[in-house]
Design an enzyme around this catalytic site. Structure first.
Site, PDB file in Angstrom:
ATOM      1  N   ASP A  54       0.869  -1.178   0.000  1.00  0.00           N
ATOM      2  CA  ASP A  54       0.000   0.000   0.000  1.00  0.00           C
ATOM      3  C   ASP A  54       0.903   1.224   0.000  1.00  0.00           C
ATOM      4  OD1 ASP A  54      -2.310   1.646   0.297  1.00  0.00           O
ATOM      5  OD2 ASP A  54      -1.955   1.784   2.443  1.00  0.00           O
ATOM      6  N   SER A  55       0.323   2.391  -0.243  1.00  0.00           N
ATOM      7  CA  SER A  55       1.113   3.622  -0.221  1.00  0.00           C
ATOM      8  C   SER A  55       1.511   4.017   1.197  1.00  0.00           C
ATOM      9  CB  SER A  55       0.324   4.757  -0.866  1.00  0.00           C
ATOM     10  OG  SER A  55      -0.906   4.923  -0.207  1.00  0.00           O
TER      11      SER A  55
ATOM     12  N   TYR B   4      -0.707   8.041  -3.285  1.00  0.00           N
ATOM     13  CA  TYR B   4      -0.828   7.729  -4.704  1.00  0.00           C
ATOM     14  C   TYR B   4      -1.969   8.534  -5.339  1.00  0.00           C
ATOM     15  CZ  TYR B   4       2.019   3.478  -3.886  1.00  0.00           C
ATOM     16  OH  TYR B   4       3.015   2.592  -3.571  1.00  0.00           O
ATOM     17  N   GLY B   5      -2.967   8.884  -4.529  1.00  0.00           N
ATOM     18  CA  GLY B   5      -4.216   9.455  -5.043  1.00  0.00           C
ATOM     19  C   GLY B   5      -4.045  10.643  -5.969  1.00  0.00           C
TER      20      GLY B   5
ATOM     21  N   CYS C 290      -4.324  -1.118  -1.960  1.00  0.00           N
ATOM     22  CA  CYS C 290      -4.462   0.321  -2.155  1.00  0.00           C
ATOM     23  C   CYS C 290      -5.424   0.513  -3.310  1.00  0.00           C
ATOM     24  CB  CYS C 290      -3.094   0.912  -2.486  1.00  0.00           C
ATOM     25  SG  CYS C 290      -3.172   2.553  -3.210  1.00  0.00           S
ATOM     26  N   ASN C 291      -6.457   1.308  -3.101  1.00  0.00           N
ATOM     27  CA  ASN C 291      -7.470   1.465  -4.133  1.00  0.00           C
ATOM     28  C   ASN C 291      -6.949   2.178  -5.373  1.00  0.00           C
ATOM     29  OD1 ASN C 291     -10.484   0.671  -3.493  1.00  0.00           O
ATOM     30  ND2 ASN C 291      -9.414   1.039  -1.576  1.00  0.00           N
ATOM     31  N   THR C 292      -6.098   3.183  -5.191  1.00  0.00           N
ATOM     32  CA  THR C 292      -5.579   3.916  -6.346  1.00  0.00           C
ATOM     33  C   THR C 292      -4.742   2.995  -7.232  1.00  0.00           C
ATOM     34  OG1 THR C 292      -5.484   5.881  -4.960  1.00  0.00           O
ATOM     35  CG2 THR C 292      -4.346   5.986  -7.060  1.00  0.00           C
TER      36      THR C 292
ATOM     37  N   GLU D 209      -6.902   9.691  10.267  1.00  0.00           N
ATOM     38  CA  GLU D 209      -5.506   9.783  10.729  1.00  0.00           C
ATOM     39  C   GLU D 209      -5.365  10.735  11.911  1.00  0.00           C
ATOM     40  OE1 GLU D 209      -2.649  10.082   7.569  1.00  0.00           O
ATOM     41  OE2 GLU D 209      -3.168   8.039   6.959  1.00  0.00           O
TER      42      GLU D 209
ATOM     43  N   CYS E  26     -11.802   2.659   0.074  1.00  0.00           N
ATOM     44  CA  CYS E  26     -10.538   3.182   0.588  1.00  0.00           C
ATOM     45  C   CYS E  26     -10.212   2.409   1.853  1.00  0.00           C
ATOM     46  CB  CYS E  26     -10.652   4.674   0.883  1.00  0.00           C
ATOM     47  SG  CYS E  26      -9.208   5.363   1.715  1.00  0.00           S
ATOM     48  N   THR E  27      -8.938   2.041   1.986  1.00  0.00           N
ATOM     49  CA  THR E  27      -8.573   1.167   3.100  1.00  0.00           C
ATOM     50  C   THR E  27      -8.689   1.827   4.471  1.00  0.00           C
ATOM     51  OG1 THR E  27      -6.274   1.783   2.724  1.00  0.00           O
ATOM     52  CG2 THR E  27      -7.024  -0.272   1.727  1.00  0.00           C
ATOM     53  N   HIS E  28      -8.799   3.153   4.512  1.00  0.00           N
ATOM     54  CA  HIS E  28      -8.977   3.814   5.811  1.00  0.00           C
ATOM     55  C   HIS E  28     -10.420   3.732   6.315  1.00  0.00           C
ATOM     56  CE1 HIS E  28      -5.043   5.640   5.219  1.00  0.00           C
ATOM     57  NE2 HIS E  28      -5.126   6.286   6.355  1.00  0.00           N
TER      58      HIS E  28
END
Lengths: 256, 256
Positions: free
Chosen positions: A6-7, A38-39, A69-71, A146, A178-180
């Site tokens: 992931d980023s 990455y977005g 990572c979705n992007t 975050e 999105c992973t968050h």
């Protein structure tokens, strides 16, 4: 060995689900903090970065790779073929959503990059052209998670604002793209109501991973879980602690 | 030629002030979007990135350089000496704040990276050890500005939350330690009240630039303003339009 990248630390929500399924197998996680996020990057830059991360994971012994990572997952059709299967977080979520929807109206929330790429919409159309997809970019959610503002009234108001058009569109299935976002799942569920099925891309990929490992008879060796990063970050420890509920030791590697 | 660099479009608030002072001189702006954001990167990585950006601006003909990014400005003591003066956004703001404060209590808001680096605190102490500095990381403000949520009630509430400890500490001077924050200056002013002097690091550096150009007798050639980026970004056009009130043509360069 299962390789995950992931980023940053967001993909740890994916790792967490995979670790539950394979607690005693070798897992390697790469958080590419040097290139985060990455977005906002161009498709070509994301492709180059993803190839390097995949090279690293394969060099470490990964027999199957998850793009957490979705992007980067949105760019997966651009990636070159490899000797190991490469899964992404979009396809499994799309498959589950297409199975789940009764009224053929699916919603997706994600970062600006994910939503603008149209990756979810396109892949849902590929499975079932009758399904219409409503995408909503929700760029404030990552910083809110975050910052640990999960239970704050401001976050609830921002979520309500973001989810209003999805409710108005009458979706019956919502993908957290999105992973968050799994950390906000209870809050999102409360706003969307009990009738809306919520699909987390982090959870969806684990089912696909298990199926692929079984079907392709991939042999995973027992071993520990290792965590690499491409750069240090100020709030990495705080965020990874929040995502996993425990401290992790990260090792730094130079890939770029 | 005046060279300016930032990790993205935020430094355009600095460019805007410089363009008012030197509308007909050559100015070159570099938005290093490929490495955005600097805030979460390690000091060593930021130093390497800054050196490359400076190399590029000098190769284009810059006779004086402005680091229009607070994170990179915080690492300016690590940078190697160059044949051209290199200004940063922290020192001029610190100087103005030290002159402005009557009660020796200065506040600073900035990203997590800027506040945790202690750069403002350290440089204020160097000028006047009697001044105490209260720093507050306000990481939600950049995404709120980029999302154009400037006048929303949620933003006002988040600002109030962030500014409360600074008001409680009794500061009489507040430094806006991030190039995005001038867009929130009216809202911040309203919350802090008319007695608190607000210093924008973007505005402060222009005075220093004019002084240096005069003192060092730097000859600036007449010419146009050029804009370079190291990667495309989805919302670059939207954000630069918001910052400058007009469209800009960016040219992409490969530095990394």
């Amino acid at each position: 060995m299962i390789g995950i990248f992931d980023s940053g630390a967001g993909g740890l929500t994916v790792y967490k689900e995979i670790a539950v399924a394979y607690p005693e197998k070798q897992i390697i996680y790469l958080g590419d903090l040097a290139n985060l996020p990455y977005g906002s990057k161009s498709p070509e830059m994301i492709r180059r970065i993803a190839e390097k991360n995949i090279d690293f994971l394969i060099s470490k012994g990964a027999k199957i790779i998850v793009i957490a990572c979705n992007t980067a997952s949105g760019r997966s059709p651009l990636l070159k073929k490899r000797p190991v299967p490469i899964l992404n977080v979009i396809d499994p979520a799309v498959k589950l959503a297409a199975e789940s929807t009764k009224n053929n109206k699916v919603g997706v929330i994600g970062t600006l990059g994910t939503i603008n790429s149209g990756a979810y919409e396109e892949r849902i159309k590929n499975i079932n052209p009758k399904i219409s997809t409503v995408g909503e970019a929700t760029p404030l959610l990552v910083p809110l998670v975050e910052e640990n503002w999960i239970d704050k009234i401001e976050t609830k108001r921002i979520l309500k604002h973001y989810l209003r058009p999805l409710k108005a569109a009458g979706i019956d299935t919502l993908i957290l793209g999105c992973t968050h976002y799994p950390l906000l799942q209870p809050q999102i569920k409360r706003i969307m109501g009990p009738k809306i099925k919520i699909i987390s891309s982090a959870q969806a990929v684990v089912g696909e991973l298990e199926k692929t490992i079984k079907n392709k008879k991939i042999k995973l060796n027992p071993g520990v879980h290792q965590f690499y990063i491409t750069d240090y970050s100020l709030n990495l420890d705080k965020i990874s602690q929040k995502f996993l509920g425990k401290k992790i030791k990260f090792e730094k590697v130079h890939l770029f």
